[in-house]
Every structure is written in C-alpha cells, then in structure tokens.
Design a protein around this motif. Structure first.
Motif, PDB file in Angstrom:
ATOM      1  N   ASP A 194       0.818  -1.215   0.000  1.00 52.79           N
ATOM      2  CA  ASP A 194       0.000   0.000   0.000  1.00 52.79           C
ATOM      3  C   ASP A 194       0.852   1.265   0.000  1.00 52.79           C
ATOM      4  OD1 ASP A 194      -2.449  -1.376  -0.110  1.00 52.79           O
ATOM      5  OD2 ASP A 194      -2.407  -1.698   2.054  1.00 52.79           O
ATOM      6  N   ALA A 195       1.901   1.287   0.815  1.00 47.77           N
ATOM      7  CA  ALA A 195       2.793   2.457   0.843  1.00 47.77           C
ATOM      8  C   ALA A 195       3.476   2.640  -0.501  1.00 47.77           C
ATOM      9  CB  ALA A 195       3.829   2.313   1.953  1.00 47.77           C
ATOM     10  N   ASP A 228       1.158   4.099  -3.178  1.00 49.46           N
ATOM     11  CA  ASP A 228       0.949   5.541  -3.030  1.00 49.46           C
ATOM     12  C   ASP A 228       2.005   6.352  -3.778  1.00 49.46           C
ATOM     13  OD1 ASP A 228      -1.288   5.160  -1.479  1.00 49.46           O
ATOM     14  OD2 ASP A 228      -0.234   5.447   0.426  1.00 49.46           O
ATOM     15  N   GLY A 229       3.165   5.752  -4.043  1.00 49.31           N
ATOM     16  CA  GLY A 229       4.241   6.456  -4.722  1.00 49.31           C
ATOM     17  C   GLY A 229       4.275   6.254  -6.220  1.00 49.31           C
ATOM     18  N   HIS A 230       3.281   5.562  -6.774  1.00 47.99           N
ATOM     19  CA  HIS A 230       3.284   5.276  -8.213  1.00 47.99           C
ATOM     20  C   HIS A 230       2.132   5.979  -8.924  1.00 47.99           C
ATOM     21  CE1 HIS A 230       6.428   2.220  -8.758  1.00 47.99           C
ATOM     22  NE2 HIS A 230       6.208   1.981  -7.483  1.00 47.99           N
ATOM     23  N   PRO A 231       2.440   6.662 -10.015  1.00 41.21           N
ATOM     24  CA  PRO A 231       1.372   7.284 -10.813  1.00 41.21           C
ATOM     25  C   PRO A 231       0.672   6.227 -11.671  1.00 41.21           C
ATOM     26  CG  PRO A 231       3.459   7.613 -11.888  1.00 41.21           C
ATOM     27  CD  PRO A 231       3.753   6.912 -10.577  1.00 41.21           C
ATOM     28  N   GLY A 251      -9.084  -1.076  -5.819  1.00 42.79           N
ATOM     29  CA  GLY A 251      -8.883  -0.042  -4.811  1.00 42.79           C
ATOM     30  C   GLY A 251      -7.509   0.598  -4.803  1.00 42.79           C
ATOM     31  N   HIS A 252      -6.725   0.382  -5.848  1.00 43.00           N
ATOM     32  CA  HIS A 252      -5.399   1.006  -5.959  1.00 43.00           C
ATOM     33  C   HIS A 252      -4.988   1.089  -7.419  1.00 43.00           C
ATOM     34  CE1 HIS A 252      -3.554  -2.955  -6.724  1.00 43.00           C
ATOM     35  NE2 HIS A 252      -4.250  -3.409  -5.705  1.00 43.00           N
ATOM     36  N   VAL A 253      -3.915   1.854  -7.674  1.00 46.20           N
ATOM     37  CA  VAL A 253      -3.439   2.011  -9.051  1.00 46.20           C
ATOM     38  C   VAL A 253      -2.949   0.682  -9.619  1.00 46.20           C
ATOM     39  CG1 VAL A 253      -2.793   4.443  -8.786  1.00 46.20           C
ATOM     40  CG2 VAL A 253      -1.077   2.663  -8.425  1.00 46.20           C
TER      41      VAL A 253
END
Length: 161
Positions: free
Chosen positions: A57-58, A61-64, A105-107
């Motif tokens: 998850d962390a 958050d750092g990936h476009p 729920g995430h990229v």
C-alpha cells in the motif's frame, strides 16, 4: 553513486535513497539495515526478500497511473513506451485504469520498462480478471521487478562520457 558509496551511507541517507526506489518505509529500513552488500545481485536479492504485503500500500501511493502524462522521474522514464501511443490507446488505458482502481482499490502497478502502451493495456485488461488476492500477489511481484531496475540505476555508476 556506486554500491560501495551506498554501503557507506549513514542509515537515514541510505533509507532516503531507497525510498526514491520504493516509497515503502518498512522495506527501506530493512534493506538499509542489511548493508553492506557485496554486489548488486546481493542487494537486489535482499530487497526482494525484504518486500512483503505490508509494503504494497505504501509503495502504491508512490506510483502514478500508467499513461499519466504528469508522471515524473523514474516513472516517466519507465513509462516512455506509452509516450508514443495514439489517442485511442491512451483513452483505453485511462478507462482501464479507472476500472482497475474501482475493482482493486489502488493504481494498476506494472513493470513498464521497455514495454509499449499496447502491451501494458493488454496486461491491464488480463489482470482485471484476477480475484483481489491473486492481483495483490501479482502487484507485489511487479513491485519487486520495478525495485530491481531502480536499485540497479541507484548503485550503478553512469558510464564515463
């Protein structure tokens, strides 16, 4: 920077450098704590084994998004195959990203280095069929591959001009 210099960095600096590869603080602390590394391969192996589901998850958050024209730094370079894509493929990627994020729920995280937009789109579409647990494992494996490439760039000196 080379591997010897990386090994000699104070812990906080080493962690900061590692966070430029992967934005998962626990992973960065664990990899930094494992120094010194005898080779790039040893660093990459330690980085792979240090990575676990708690880091995903962390790191996400750092990936476009794939195809995000606002991507910068390493992500922009890694997604360079998308830059030449036509409007239709970019639109499908945008739509696919939305569907993926809605489902999981995430990229959409994928090792994009050396891959075309069409290939990344086909992979995205295939992965939409995964169940959430399977997809989480796939995303973690993709993150490990991204980290290996970024660690190589981090500790391999640029060739002389």
């Amino acid at each position: 920077m080379d591997l010897q210099r990386f090994n000699a960095l104070p812990s906080q600096e080493a962690e900061r450098e590692l966070l430029s590869c992967c934005s998962a603080p626990r992973w960065a602390r664990k990899v930094a704590a494992g120094r010194p590394y005898a080779s790039l391969a040893a660093l990459q192996a330690a980085a792979r084994s240090a990575l676990d589901d708690a880091d995903l998850d962390a790191a996400l958050d750092g990936h476009p998004r794939i195809g995000d024209r606002g991507a910068s730094g390493a992500s922009r370079c890694e997604q360079s195959g998308v830059a030449a894509a036509g409007a239709g493929v970019l639109s499908e990627l945008e739509e696919g990203n939305r569907a993926y994020e809605q489902r999981f729920g995430h990229v959409y995280l994928v090792c994009a280095t050396g891959r075309s937009a069409e290939d990344l789109l086909a992979t995205l579409q295939a992965r939409l069929g995964n169940d959430p647990a399977t997809e989480r494992g796939v995303a973690l494996a993709e993150l490990a591959a991204i980290n290996e490439i970024r660690l190589d760039r981090l500790v391999t000196p640029d060739p002389p001009a």
